[in-house]
Design a protein around this motif. Structure first.
Motif, PDB file in Angstrom:
ATOM      1  N   SER A  83      90.862  51.845  93.332  1.00  0.00           N
ATOM      2  CA  SER A  83      89.475  51.520  93.099  1.00  0.00           C
ATOM      3  C   SER A  83      89.244  51.261  91.620  1.00  0.00           C
ATOM      4  N   ARG A  84      88.095  50.722  91.316  1.00  0.00           N
ATOM      5  CA  ARG A  84      87.727  50.469  89.928  1.00  0.00           C
ATOM      6  C   ARG A  84      87.735  51.769  89.126  1.00  0.00           C
ATOM      7  N   GLU A  85      87.243  52.850  89.756  1.00  0.00           N
ATOM      8  CA  GLU A  85      87.200  54.138  89.057  1.00  0.00           C
ATOM      9  C   GLU A  85      88.604  54.661  88.773  1.00  0.00           C
ATOM     10  N   SER A  86      89.510  54.550  89.775  1.00  0.00           N
ATOM     11  CA  SER A  86      90.879  55.021  89.594  1.00  0.00           C
ATOM     12  C   SER A  86      91.605  54.236  88.513  1.00  0.00           C
ATOM     13  N   LYS A  87      91.377  52.926  88.494  1.00  0.00           N
ATOM     14  CA  LYS A  87      92.027  52.090  87.487  1.00  0.00           C
ATOM     15  C   LYS A  87      91.589  52.495  86.084  1.00  0.00           C
ATOM     16  N   PHE A  88      90.287  52.725  85.935  1.00  0.00           N
ATOM     17  CA  PHE A  88      89.802  53.079  84.607  1.00  0.00           C
ATOM     18  C   PHE A  88      90.279  54.478  84.210  1.00  0.00           C
ATOM     19  N   LEU A  89      90.309  55.382  85.179  1.00  0.00           N
ATOM     20  CA  LEU A  89      90.797  56.730  84.896  1.00  0.00           C
ATOM     21  C   LEU A  89      92.271  56.684  84.498  1.00  0.00           C
ATOM     22  N   SER A  90      93.059  55.859  85.167  1.00  0.00           N
ATOM     23  CA  SER A  90      94.464  55.690  84.791  1.00  0.00           C
ATOM     24  C   SER A  90      94.589  55.159  83.371  1.00  0.00           C
ATOM     25  N   LEU A  91      93.718  54.210  83.036  1.00  0.00           N
ATOM     26  CA  LEU A  91      93.756  53.635  81.685  1.00  0.00           C
ATOM     27  C   LEU A  91      93.550  54.709  80.620  1.00  0.00           C
ATOM     28  N   VAL A  92      92.512  55.538  80.783  1.00  0.00           N
ATOM     29  CA  VAL A  92      92.182  56.489  79.713  1.00  0.00           C
ATOM     30  C   VAL A  92      93.078  57.723  79.729  1.00  0.00           C
ATOM     31  N   LEU A  93      93.641  58.076  80.881  1.00  0.00           N
ATOM     32  CA  LEU A  93      94.499  59.259  80.933  1.00  0.00           C
ATOM     33  C   LEU A  93      95.979  58.940  80.705  1.00  0.00           C
ATOM     34  N   ARG A  94      96.344  57.650  80.859  1.00  0.00           N
ATOM     35  CA  ARG A  94      97.752  57.275  80.682  1.00  0.00           C
ATOM     36  C   ARG A  94      98.002  56.485  79.401  1.00  0.00           C
ATOM     37  N   HIS A  95      97.058  55.594  79.065  1.00  0.00           N
ATOM     38  CA  HIS A  95      97.365  54.597  78.055  1.00  0.00           C
ATOM     39  C   HIS A  95      96.397  54.555  76.867  1.00  0.00           C
ATOM     40  N   LYS A  96      95.096  54.583  77.130  1.00  0.00           N
ATOM     41  CA  LYS A  96      94.126  54.364  76.061  1.00  0.00           C
ATOM     42  C   LYS A  96      92.977  55.375  76.121  1.00  0.00           C
ATOM     43  N   PRO A  97      93.255  56.643  75.832  1.00  0.00           N
ATOM     44  CA  PRO A  97      92.151  57.610  75.806  1.00  0.00           C
ATOM     45  C   PRO A  97      91.091  57.245  74.774  1.00  0.00           C
ATOM     46  N   GLU A  98      91.510  56.519  73.735  1.00  0.00           N
ATOM     47  CA  GLU A  98      90.565  56.120  72.688  1.00  0.00           C
ATOM     48  C   GLU A  98      89.528  55.122  73.193  1.00  0.00           C
ATOM     49  N   GLU A  99      89.769  54.536  74.355  1.00  0.00           N
ATOM     50  CA  GLU A  99      88.816  53.580  74.937  1.00  0.00           C
ATOM     51  C   GLU A  99      87.436  54.205  75.089  1.00  0.00           C
ATOM     52  N   ILE A 100      87.405  55.506  75.380  1.00  0.00           N
ATOM     53  CA  ILE A 100      86.119  56.207  75.515  1.00  0.00           C
ATOM     54  C   ILE A 100      86.021  57.379  74.530  1.00  0.00           C
ATOM     55  N   GLY A 101      86.941  57.416  73.564  1.00  0.00           N
ATOM     56  CA  GLY A 101      86.920  58.495  72.583  1.00  0.00           C
ATOM     57  C   GLY A 101      87.371  59.830  73.150  1.00  0.00           C
ATOM     58  N   LEU A 102      88.267  59.787  74.150  1.00  0.00           N
ATOM     59  CA  LEU A 102      88.742  61.010  74.806  1.00  0.00           C
ATOM     60  C   LEU A 102      89.936  61.583  74.059  1.00  0.00           C
ATOM     61  N   GLN A 103      89.999  62.895  74.000  1.00  0.00           N
ATOM     62  CA  GLN A 103      91.111  63.579  73.337  1.00  0.00           C
ATOM     63  C   GLN A 103      92.017  64.221  74.383  1.00  0.00           C
TER      64      GLN A 103
END
Length: 264
Positions: A85-105
């Motif tokens: 899903s769109r949500e899973s894809k975005f969650l994969s992005l920030v937890l695997r590759h680009k946490p900085e996309e949303i400023g996540l640490q």
């Protein structure tokens, strides 16, 4: 008519019909009746879209998380070939590759605080409730995400391109593991072996069916057999991720053979 419009229209009509029938019987329609109807219409719309030549995911990704998760949990009510899903894809992005996309640490083991994640998602106009996040984690077909035992932290089970230490201990692997790829990649693989690419490690599956589904993402699928036990005896380390995916740094070509080639 788009699936989403069809679903909303049908839900309204059925709600009206159930209320009318309930009134005729001296009672109102129950929540369980409406819930089951919504689920059946959700399932039917996805199947209709697939049968009509539209990729299943094009309908599936529009349904609410609760609807998708309920369908995936019920026998015979899943949809083959459904993409994330769109949500899973975005969650994969920030937890695997680009946490900085949303400023996540992320911490050194790849964990993020759930409260922090939800706040950052809301700020990025990707709002999820805690219940929706839990449903997303539990219903994900490949178990891509892991919640800590106390439910306060979340991480991707594997597949990172950012530097994290998952804290996995080396394990003795099964005799054979499998890798799904596309036929176009075979020359490079049998020359250089399996390499992790932008990921940190090579991902291997326990069975050829799972590996074939992975290979389908890239073209005509080819399943390669990995002589994991011989690799282990030769000094290569293997790790098993939270979701059962096996990981190793690389697989030299001498340990590879064919597991399955898809029919044309």
């Amino acid at each position: 008519m788009t699936p989403s419009i069809s679903l909303l229209s049908a839900m309204f009509l059925q709600s009206t019909m159930l209320s009318f029938l309930g009134a005729a019987r001296g009672k109102s329609a129950t929540n369980s009746q409406l819930s089951e109807f919504r689920l059946s219409k959700c399932r039917k719309s996805v199947v209709d879209a697939y049968s009509g030549g539209v990729r299943c995911s094009s309908a599936w990704k529009n349904w609410p998380i609760a609807c998708r998760s309920r369908m995936m949990k019920l026998p015979g009510r899943s949809c083959e070939g459904v993409e994330m899903s769109r949500e899973s894809k975005f969650l994969s992005l920030v937890l695997r590759h680009k946490p900085e996309e949303i400023g996540l640490q992320l911490d050194k083991h790849g964990w993020a605080r759930v409260d922090d994640l939800l706040r950052k998602l809301k700020k990025a106009n990707r709002k999820l409730s805690r219940d929706e996040l839990t449903q997303l984690v539990e219903s994900n077909d490949k178990k891509r995400f892991t919640l800590s035992d106390d439910g306060q932290r979340i991480r991707a089970a594997q597949g990172h391109s950012v530097d994290v230490d998952l804290g996995l201990e080396p394990q003795c692997p099964p005799d054979e593991l499998y890798n799904g790829t596309a036929s176009a990649n075979l020359d490079a693989i049998f020359s250089d072996g399996l390499n992790p690419g932008r990921r940190k490690q090579v991902h291997l599956s326990l069975d050829p069916d799972t590996a074939e589904r992975v290979g389908q993402r890239h073209g005509r699928p080819i399943v390669l057999r990995v002589d994991a036990q011989r690799m282990f005896e030769d000094g290569f380390e293997f790790f098993c991720a939270d979701n059962g995916v096996w990981l190793t740094d690389k697989v030299p070509a001498i340990y590879l053979g064919f597991g399955r080639i898809a029919e044309q």
